[in-house]
Design a protein around this motif. Structure first.
Motif, PDB file in Angstrom:
ATOM      1  N   ARG A  95      49.221  46.156  53.182  1.00  0.00           N
ATOM      2  CA  ARG A  95      49.367  45.319  52.116  1.00  0.00           C
ATOM      3  C   ARG A  95      48.062  44.978  51.339  1.00  0.00           C
ATOM      4  NH1 ARG A  95      54.380  41.472  54.323  1.00  0.00           N
ATOM      5  NH2 ARG A  95      55.961  43.124  54.942  1.00  0.00           N
ATOM      6  N   MET A  96      48.021  44.788  50.223  1.00  0.00           N
ATOM      7  CA  MET A  96      46.579  44.643  49.644  1.00  0.00           C
ATOM      8  C   MET A  96      46.872  43.757  48.454  1.00  0.00           C
ATOM      9  SD  MET A  96      44.872  48.560  49.416  1.00  0.00           S
ATOM     10  CE  MET A  96      43.254  47.900  48.997  1.00  0.00           C
ATOM     11  N   GLY A  97      48.173  43.304  48.028  1.00  0.00           N
ATOM     12  CA  GLY A  97      48.441  42.542  46.948  1.00  0.00           C
ATOM     13  C   GLY A  97      48.675  42.803  45.891  1.00  0.00           C
ATOM     14  N   LYS A  98      49.471  42.123  45.108  1.00  0.00           N
ATOM     15  CA  LYS A  98      49.834  42.700  43.731  1.00  0.00           C
ATOM     16  C   LYS A  98      48.962  43.069  42.700  1.00  0.00           C
ATOM     17  CE  LYS A  98      53.495  41.703  40.318  1.00  0.00           C
ATOM     18  NZ  LYS A  98      54.601  40.535  39.643  1.00  0.00           N
ATOM     19  N   GLY A  99      47.651  42.042  42.545  1.00  0.00           N
ATOM     20  CA  GLY A  99      46.654  42.753  41.698  1.00  0.00           C
ATOM     21  C   GLY A  99      46.279  44.063  42.007  1.00  0.00           C
ATOM     22  N   GLN A 100      45.949  44.350  43.269  1.00  0.00           N
ATOM     23  CA  GLN A 100      45.239  45.654  43.563  1.00  0.00           C
ATOM     24  C   GLN A 100      46.558  46.604  43.247  1.00  0.00           C
ATOM     25  OE1 GLN A 100      42.285  46.587  44.003  1.00  0.00           O
ATOM     26  NE2 GLN A 100      42.479  48.405  44.388  1.00  0.00           N
ATOM     27  N   ALA A 101      47.743  46.472  43.598  1.00  0.00           N
ATOM     28  CA  ALA A 101      48.733  47.327  43.157  1.00  0.00           C
ATOM     29  C   ALA A 101      48.748  47.530  41.582  1.00  0.00           C
ATOM     30  CB  ALA A 101      50.165  46.728  43.496  1.00  0.00           C
ATOM     31  N   LEU A 102      48.722  46.497  40.837  1.00  0.00           N
ATOM     32  CA  LEU A 102      48.471  46.852  39.286  1.00  0.00           C
ATOM     33  C   LEU A 102      47.378  47.456  38.754  1.00  0.00           C
ATOM     34  CD1 LEU A 102      49.925  43.445  38.208  1.00  0.00           C
ATOM     35  CD2 LEU A 102      51.058  45.422  37.877  1.00  0.00           C
ATOM     36  N   LEU A 149      54.012  44.430  28.536  1.00  0.00           N
ATOM     37  CA  LEU A 149      53.549  45.392  28.138  1.00  0.00           C
ATOM     38  C   LEU A 149      52.178  45.292  27.915  1.00  0.00           C
ATOM     39  CD1 LEU A 149      55.059  47.856  25.394  1.00  0.00           C
ATOM     40  CD2 LEU A 149      52.832  47.261  25.066  1.00  0.00           C
ATOM     41  N   TYR A 150      51.378  46.095  28.512  1.00  0.00           N
ATOM     42  CA  TYR A 150      49.869  46.335  28.343  1.00  0.00           C
ATOM     43  C   TYR A 150      49.489  47.355  27.487  1.00  0.00           C
ATOM     44  CZ  TYR A 150      49.812  42.848  32.082  1.00  0.00           C
ATOM     45  OH  TYR A 150      49.910  41.639  33.006  1.00  0.00           O
ATOM     46  N   PRO A 151      48.783  47.455  26.381  1.00  0.00           N
ATOM     47  CA  PRO A 151      48.252  48.503  25.519  1.00  0.00           C
ATOM     48  C   PRO A 151      47.004  48.987  26.435  1.00  0.00           C
ATOM     49  CG  PRO A 151      47.459  46.466  24.646  1.00  0.00           C
ATOM     50  CD  PRO A 151      48.338  46.232  25.654  1.00  0.00           C
ATOM     51  N   ALA A 152      46.622  50.270  26.090  1.00  0.00           N
ATOM     52  CA  ALA A 152      45.528  51.091  26.732  1.00  0.00           C
ATOM     53  C   ALA A 152      44.412  50.395  26.796  1.00  0.00           C
ATOM     54  CB  ALA A 152      45.375  52.323  26.144  1.00  0.00           C
ATOM     55  N   ALA A 153      43.760  49.660  25.905  1.00  0.00           N
ATOM     56  CA  ALA A 153      42.608  48.945  25.768  1.00  0.00           C
ATOM     57  C   ALA A 153      42.782  47.948  26.912  1.00  0.00           C
ATOM     58  CB  ALA A 153      42.346  48.377  24.483  1.00  0.00           C
ATOM     59  N   VAL A 154      43.757  47.308  27.101  1.00  0.00           N
ATOM     60  CA  VAL A 154      43.733  46.378  28.218  1.00  0.00           C
ATOM     61  C   VAL A 154      43.874  46.860  29.535  1.00  0.00           C
ATOM     62  CG1 VAL A 154      45.330  44.388  29.337  1.00  0.00           C
ATOM     63  CG2 VAL A 154      44.984  44.662  26.923  1.00  0.00           C
ATOM     64  N   LEU A 155      44.321  48.158  29.674  1.00  0.00           N
ATOM     65  CA  LEU A 155      44.398  48.721  31.000  1.00  0.00           C
ATOM     66  C   LEU A 155      43.047  49.329  31.520  1.00  0.00           C
ATOM     67  CD1 LEU A 155      47.336  51.239  30.473  1.00  0.00           C
ATOM     68  CD2 LEU A 155      47.733  48.931  31.309  1.00  0.00           C
ATOM     69  N   ALA A 156      42.087  49.558  30.408  1.00  0.00           N
ATOM     70  CA  ALA A 156      40.878  50.051  30.442  1.00  0.00           C
ATOM     71  C   ALA A 156      39.793  48.991  31.087  1.00  0.00           C
ATOM     72  CB  ALA A 156      40.315  50.760  29.541  1.00  0.00           C
ATOM     73  N   LEU A 157      40.160  47.488  30.907  1.00  0.00           N
ATOM     74  CA  LEU A 157      39.603  46.492  31.472  1.00  0.00           C
ATOM     75  C   LEU A 157      38.982  46.750  32.811  1.00  0.00           C
ATOM     76  CD1 LEU A 157      41.182  43.310  29.662  1.00  0.00           C
ATOM     77  CD2 LEU A 157      38.830  44.537  29.097  1.00  0.00           C
ATOM     78  N   ASP A 158      37.634  46.656  33.024  1.00  0.00           N
ATOM     79  CA  ASP A 158      37.153  46.607  34.412  1.00  0.00           C
ATOM     80  C   ASP A 158      36.674  45.352  34.882  1.00  0.00           C
ATOM     81  OD1 ASP A 158      35.049  46.368  32.824  1.00  0.00           O
ATOM     82  OD2 ASP A 158      33.868  48.265  33.749  1.00  0.00           O
ATOM     83  N   ASP A 159      36.713  45.184  36.275  1.00  0.00           N
ATOM     84  CA  ASP A 159      35.909  43.821  36.883  1.00  0.00           C
ATOM     85  C   ASP A 159      36.774  42.662  36.420  1.00  0.00           C
ATOM     86  OD1 ASP A 159      33.952  45.576  38.065  1.00  0.00           O
ATOM     87  OD2 ASP A 159      32.762  45.074  36.199  1.00  0.00           O
ATOM     88  N   VAL A 160      38.171  43.064  36.241  1.00  0.00           N
ATOM     89  CA  VAL A 160      38.909  41.657  36.187  1.00  0.00           C
ATOM     90  C   VAL A 160      39.032  41.037  37.280  1.00  0.00           C
ATOM     91  CG1 VAL A 160      41.133  40.836  35.423  1.00  0.00           C
ATOM     92  CG2 VAL A 160      40.053  42.705  34.269  1.00  0.00           C
ATOM     93  N   PRO A 161      38.775  39.775  37.710  1.00  0.00           N
ATOM     94  CA  PRO A 161      38.873  39.429  38.899  1.00  0.00           C
ATOM     95  C   PRO A 161      39.971  38.566  39.438  1.00  0.00           C
ATOM     96  CG  PRO A 161      37.806  37.587  37.417  1.00  0.00           C
ATOM     97  CD  PRO A 161      38.111  38.913  36.681  1.00  0.00           C
ATOM     98  N   GLY A 162      40.410  38.176  40.610  1.00  0.00           N
ATOM     99  CA  GLY A 162      41.461  37.633  40.922  1.00  0.00           C
ATOM    100  C   GLY A 162      42.281  38.606  41.810  1.00  0.00           C
ATOM    101  N   GLU A 163      43.247  38.016  42.883  1.00  0.00           N
ATOM    102  CA  GLU A 163      43.805  38.754  43.672  1.00  0.00           C
ATOM    103  C   GLU A 163      45.388  38.406  43.660  1.00  0.00           C
ATOM    104  OE1 GLU A 163      42.792  41.741  44.927  1.00  0.00           O
ATOM    105  OE2 GLU A 163      40.716  41.343  44.340  1.00  0.00           O
ATOM    106  N   GLY A 164      46.142  39.137  44.259  1.00  0.00           N
ATOM    107  CA  GLY A 164      47.621  38.405  44.133  1.00  0.00           C
ATOM    108  C   GLY A 164      48.040  38.300  42.734  1.00  0.00           C
ATOM    109  N   PHE A 165      48.852  37.197  42.686  1.00  0.00           N
ATOM    110  CA  PHE A 165      49.387  36.721  41.361  1.00  0.00           C
ATOM    111  C   PHE A 165      48.187  36.226  40.546  1.00  0.00           C
ATOM    112  CE2 PHE A 165      53.012  36.367  44.229  1.00  0.00           C
ATOM    113  CZ  PHE A 165      53.784  37.239  43.404  1.00  0.00           C
ATOM    114  N   VAL A 166      47.143  35.763  40.841  1.00  0.00           N
ATOM    115  CA  VAL A 166      46.112  35.454  40.232  1.00  0.00           C
ATOM    116  C   VAL A 166      45.588  36.534  39.465  1.00  0.00           C
ATOM    117  CG1 VAL A 166      43.705  34.563  40.182  1.00  0.00           C
ATOM    118  CG2 VAL A 166      45.292  33.769  42.027  1.00  0.00           C
TER     119      VAL A 166
END
Length: 275
Positions: free
Chosen positions: A67-74, A161-178
């Motif tokens: 288990r790595m958390g929802k954040g990592q799964a996303l 719904l996340y557009p492609a530009a949001v999917l490409a964001l890198d270094d978004v901090p926070g784990e799990g539901f954060v």
């Protein structure tokens, strides 16, 4: 943002992070496939039959050995969607609380407002939602709005719904539901991305329903505390607290409900997020 492709069932993938979802996952995936041609499931180290059930379905399955958390799964689901060239992703939880039939309305809203994240806001049948969850949601809305610079509703919804530009964001901090809170803030500040909410039905087990849902992985006090402390640090780091608060309150939530009377649910035009 750059020029936006028209979104449709063929270029939007459904992403389902899953942890011990054997009770409902087959139905959730099957329903999602009725509205989008591609489904990605990220199994977060389930110790029940979830991965075996999903493996028998016509979907892309990614697995964590632990288990790595929802954040990592996303994050991993976003990366897979980008690798496959999808124009957007709709996220849904694997427990059956989200209705796949809402996906067409979310896609319609995204085409209308291409520089926005579309949020499936649980505004319908809110009476079935436990009172303590409503209080937690309202408190979360207050803080995350301050971090983004504009108001929104149901910031804890996992149906987005996340557009492609949001999917490409890198270094978004926070784990799990954060992570789900932070990506709204990061998208607003770094991309100027707004949020448009599409009203969806609140689905919880209640006395007059025979629908069964597994116990939520969201722990109200623990997870809300983690979200609150994380968002508070973001707000303080930004500075100009009073000015930011006033700007936030000046921009009410944007709610769009395709299929109602023309534009009856439009609260206002989306504000571009503060960079």
């Amino acid at each position: 943002m750059a020029e936006h492709p028209h979104l449709h069932r063929g270029n939007v993938a459904v992403l389902i992070p899953a942890l011990n979802e054997a009770l409902r996952i087959e139905g959730v995936v099957s329903d999602a496939l009725s509205y989008c041609e591609h489904v990605i499931v990220v199994d977060d180290g389930s110790d029940d039959a979830t991965p075996d059930i999903v493996a028998a379905l016509p979907v892309t399955l990614l697995r964590h050995s632990r288990r790595m958390g929802k954040g990592q799964a996303l994050r991993e689901g976003f990366a897979e969607a980008r690798r496959r060239g999808f124009a957007a992703v709709v996220t849904m939880d694997g427990d059956g609380q989200h209705c796949a039939s809402d996906i067409p309305r979310m896609i319609e809203a995204a085409n209308r407002y291409p520089d926005c994240i579309v949020n499936g806001a649980r505004l319908k049948k809110r009476g079935t939602q436990p009172w303590y969850r409503r209080i937690g949601n309202d408190f979360g809305d207050w803080g995350i709005a301050w971090g983004c610079g504009f108001r929104m509703v149901d910031t804890q919804s996992g149906q987005r719904l996340y557009p492609a530009a949001v999917l490409a964001l890198d270094d978004v901090p926070g784990e799990g539901f954060v992570f789900e809170a932070q990506i709204l803030i990061s998208a607003a500040r770094r991309l100027g991305c707004g949020v448009v909410s599409v009203p969806v039905e609140t689905r919880y087990h209640c006395a007059d329903s025979d629908e069964q849902f597994r116990k939520s992985h969201f722990r109200l006090y623990r997870d809300l505390k983690l979200i609150t402390l994380h968002v508070l640090r973001q707000v303080l780091a930004r500075g100009n607290l009073l000015r930011t608060w006033r700007e936030t309150r000046a921009h009410p939530p944007v709610i769009f409900d395709p299929g109602t009377a023309p534009d009856a649910m439009l609260a206002n035009e989306p504000m571009q997020g503060a960079r």
